[in-house]
Scaffold this motif. Structure first.
Motif, short mmCIF file in Angstrom:
data_model
loop_
_atom_site.label_atom_id
_atom_site.label_comp_id
_atom_site.label_asym_id
_atom_site.label_seq_id
_atom_site.Cartn_x
_atom_site.Cartn_y
_atom_site.Cartn_z
N ALA A 176 9.40 -2.92 83.38
CA ALA A 176 9.72 -1.78 82.52
C ALA A 176 10.76 -2.09 81.46
CB ALA A 176 10.19 -0.61 83.37
N GLY A 177 11.57 -3.11 81.66
CA GLY A 177 12.60 -3.45 80.69
C GLY A 177 12.89 -4.94 80.73
N HIS A 178 13.28 -5.50 79.61
CA HIS A 178 13.55 -6.93 79.53
C HIS A 178 14.72 -7.32 80.43
CE1 HIS A 178 14.71 -10.57 76.77
NE2 HIS A 178 14.12 -10.96 77.88
N GLN A 179 15.82 -6.55 80.33
CA GLN A 179 17.03 -6.90 81.07
C GLN A 179 17.40 -5.88 82.15
OE1 GLN A 179 20.25 -8.46 78.38
NE2 GLN A 179 18.86 -7.77 76.75
N SER A 180 16.74 -4.71 82.13
CA SER A 180 17.18 -3.63 83.01
C SER A 180 16.17 -3.25 84.08
CB SER A 180 17.48 -2.38 82.17
OG SER A 180 16.30 -1.96 81.48
N ALA A 181 15.06 -4.00 84.22
CA ALA A 181 13.99 -3.61 85.14
C ALA A 181 14.47 -3.61 86.59
CB ALA A 181 12.80 -4.54 84.99
N CYS A 182 14.09 -2.57 87.31
CA CYS A 182 14.45 -2.47 88.73
C CYS A 182 13.78 -3.60 89.52
CB CYS A 182 14.00 -1.13 89.30
SG CYS A 182 14.74 0.31 88.51
N GLY A 183 14.57 -4.34 90.29
CA GLY A 183 14.03 -5.36 91.18
C GLY A 183 13.55 -6.63 90.52
N GLU A 184 13.75 -6.77 89.20
CA GLU A 184 13.30 -7.97 88.50
C GLU A 184 14.48 -8.57 87.73
OE1 GLU A 184 10.45 -9.36 88.80
OE2 GLU A 184 9.25 -7.78 89.71
N SER A 185 14.94 -9.74 88.18
CA SER A 185 16.08 -10.38 87.52
C SER A 185 15.66 -11.60 86.72
CB SER A 185 17.13 -10.78 88.57
OG SER A 185 16.54 -11.65 89.54
N ASN A 186 14.34 -11.79 86.53
CA ASN A 186 13.87 -12.95 85.76
C ASN A 186 14.00 -12.68 84.26
OD1 ASN A 186 11.62 -11.36 84.93
ND2 ASN A 186 10.51 -11.93 86.79
N GLY A 187 13.64 -13.64 83.46
CA GLY A 187 13.75 -13.50 82.01
C GLY A 187 12.47 -13.04 81.35
N ASP A 188 11.49 -12.57 82.14
CA ASP A 188 10.22 -12.14 81.56
C ASP A 188 10.43 -10.97 80.61
OD1 ASP A 188 8.95 -14.05 83.07
OD2 ASP A 188 8.20 -12.64 84.58
N HIS A 189 9.57 -10.92 79.60
CA HIS A 189 9.63 -9.83 78.64
C HIS A 189 9.16 -8.52 79.27
CE1 HIS A 189 10.69 -12.20 75.13
NE2 HIS A 189 9.74 -13.08 75.44
N ALA A 190 9.60 -7.41 78.70
CA ALA A 190 9.06 -6.11 79.10
C ALA A 190 7.56 -6.12 78.90
CB ALA A 190 9.70 -5.00 78.27
N ALA A 191 6.83 -5.46 79.79
CA ALA A 191 5.37 -5.36 79.81
C ALA A 191 4.70 -6.52 80.53
CB ALA A 191 4.78 -5.21 78.41
N THR A 192 5.47 -7.46 81.07
CA THR A 192 4.87 -8.54 81.86
C THR A 192 4.30 -7.98 83.16
OG1 THR A 192 6.38 -10.21 80.98
CG2 THR A 192 5.34 -10.70 83.09
N PRO A 193 3.04 -8.31 83.51
CA PRO A 193 2.51 -7.90 84.81
C PRO A 193 3.14 -8.75 85.92
CG PRO A 193 0.74 -8.41 83.23
CD PRO A 193 2.02 -8.97 82.68
N GLU A 194 3.98 -8.14 86.74
CA GLU A 194 4.70 -8.88 87.78
C GLU A 194 4.01 -8.80 89.14
OE1 GLU A 194 7.12 -10.77 87.08
OE2 GLU A 194 8.10 -10.01 85.27
#
Length: 355
Positions: free
Chosen positions: A288-306
């Motif tokens: 949901a966010g580049h730097q603020s996504a819940c539960g995701e601390s990687n450097g993936d861009h927003a909109a990446t299918p995780e």
């Protein structure tokens, strides 16, 4: 002399009949309604009914000014030996906003009609909604030269950043989304998902979920925002004839910031090709966010299918070159240029001059 008397008597008798009040059979006596801003109760009584006879009482409730279709109802009943009938019904309707007067009628079907007496006769319901602030977004990008073959998927995705978020929060929506092949003027899709992004004072990280019922990505973001906030996305299967490389594609839609004027939106989009991807949007687990996504601390861009498939393989491992991406770790495709949209107040046209 007799003839004169008979004429006079007949005239007098006729006047007596004309002046007499007729006794009505089968009639509604009174009808009353109590109204609030979103509900009503309706009471009615009838008399001089024929025992054992089936009747219907119909009613209509309307507002001035017009606030939607009239409320209508029918009360069927069979008259008892008392020859009278009383009933009360209740109902609700979408909440009114503004000031309204009420009027309506009740009828014993096939017999008589009376006006409904309302209590109160008028209501003021809440404050008018804030004016909408709307702006059109449109952004065109060229696909790279790699042809896209049938059986693959194109993950169209968009993100944005925003300035001037109110301290109390705000909501941005994105609707009327269309993705168009400029060369052929054909749509990749005319029903790209809507978006609703809430900037919440209580949110500590960014999250998103997809509502299949409303075809909407629903995203919640902290007040501080992010440099990339997921806007919307859709995975489209490549048609049987494939998609050539080098085409120009335009994505457009309408941004709205109702109740939060002054926000400035900078949005962009990309398109990545996948050999396999989830058709269930929630199974994508979109970042949901580049730097603020819940539960995701990687450097993936927003909109990446995780997310992962049923073999525990990550969707982003199925990305290949094509559209605006080069494959590898480029899970979203390279971004288009940034389009800036500052929604402005929508002024409703007033009545024209009276001539």
């Amino acid at each position: 002399m007799f003839q004169r008397y008979r004429t006079a008597f007949g005239t007098t008798l006729g006047l007596i009949f004309l002046c007499a009040t007729p006794v009505l059979a089968n009639h509604v006596d009174t009808a009353n309604a109590t109204v609030t801003c979103n509900a009503y109760s309706f009471s009615v009584d009838a008399s001089a009914l024929s025992p054992g006879t089936k009747y219907e009482i119909s009613y209509t409730i309307e507002t001035s000014p017009y606030a939607g279709p009239a409320i209508t109802g029918v009360i069927p009943f069979t008259a008892s030996s008392t020859t009278t009938f009383e009933a009360t019904v209740w109902g609700s309707f979408p909440a009114l906003i503004g000031s309204y007067n009420f009027y309506g009628t009740a009828s014993l079907v096939g017999h008589n009609t009376v006006p409904i007496l309302f209590s109160p006769t008028s209501l003021s319901c809440g404050a008018p909604p804030p004016p909408p602030n709307s702006g059109k977004g449109i952004d065109t990008v060229s696909f790279n030269g790699t042809p896209i073959v049938s059986g693959d998927y194109v993950w169209f995705n968009a993100n944005f950043s925003v300035k001037n978020i109110p301290k109390t929060g705000g909501v941005i929506t994105f609707t009327n989304s269309r993705i168009l092949d400029v060369e052929t003027n054909s749509l990749f899709t005319s029903a790209a998902p809507n978006a609703q992004i809430t900037f919440s004072p209580t949110a500590t990280c960014s999250s998103t979920t997809f509502s299949t019922m409303t075809n909407t990505w629903i995203t919640t973001v902290p007040l501080k925002g992010d440099d990339e906030i997921f806007l919307t996305g859709v995975a489209i299967p490549v048609p049987s004839h494939g998609v050539p490389g080098g085409i120009n594609v335009t994505w457009s839609g309408t941004f709205n910031t109702t109740g939060a004027p002054g926000m400035s939106i900078e949005w962009k989009w990309g398109a990545a090709v996948y050999t396999s991807i989830a058709t269930d949007s929630n199974a994508l687990e979109v970042k949901a966010g580049h730097q603020s996504a819940c539960g995701e601390s990687n450097g993936d861009h927003a909109a990446t299918p995780e997310g992962v498939n049923n073999r525990n393989q990550k969707w982003k491992n199925f990305v290949i070159g094509g559209a605006t991406g080069g494959g590898g770790t480029n899970s979203t495709g390279s971004w288009s240029g940034t389009d800036t949209v500052t929604p402005t107040a929508v002024v409703e046209p007033g009545p024209g001059p009276k001539g």
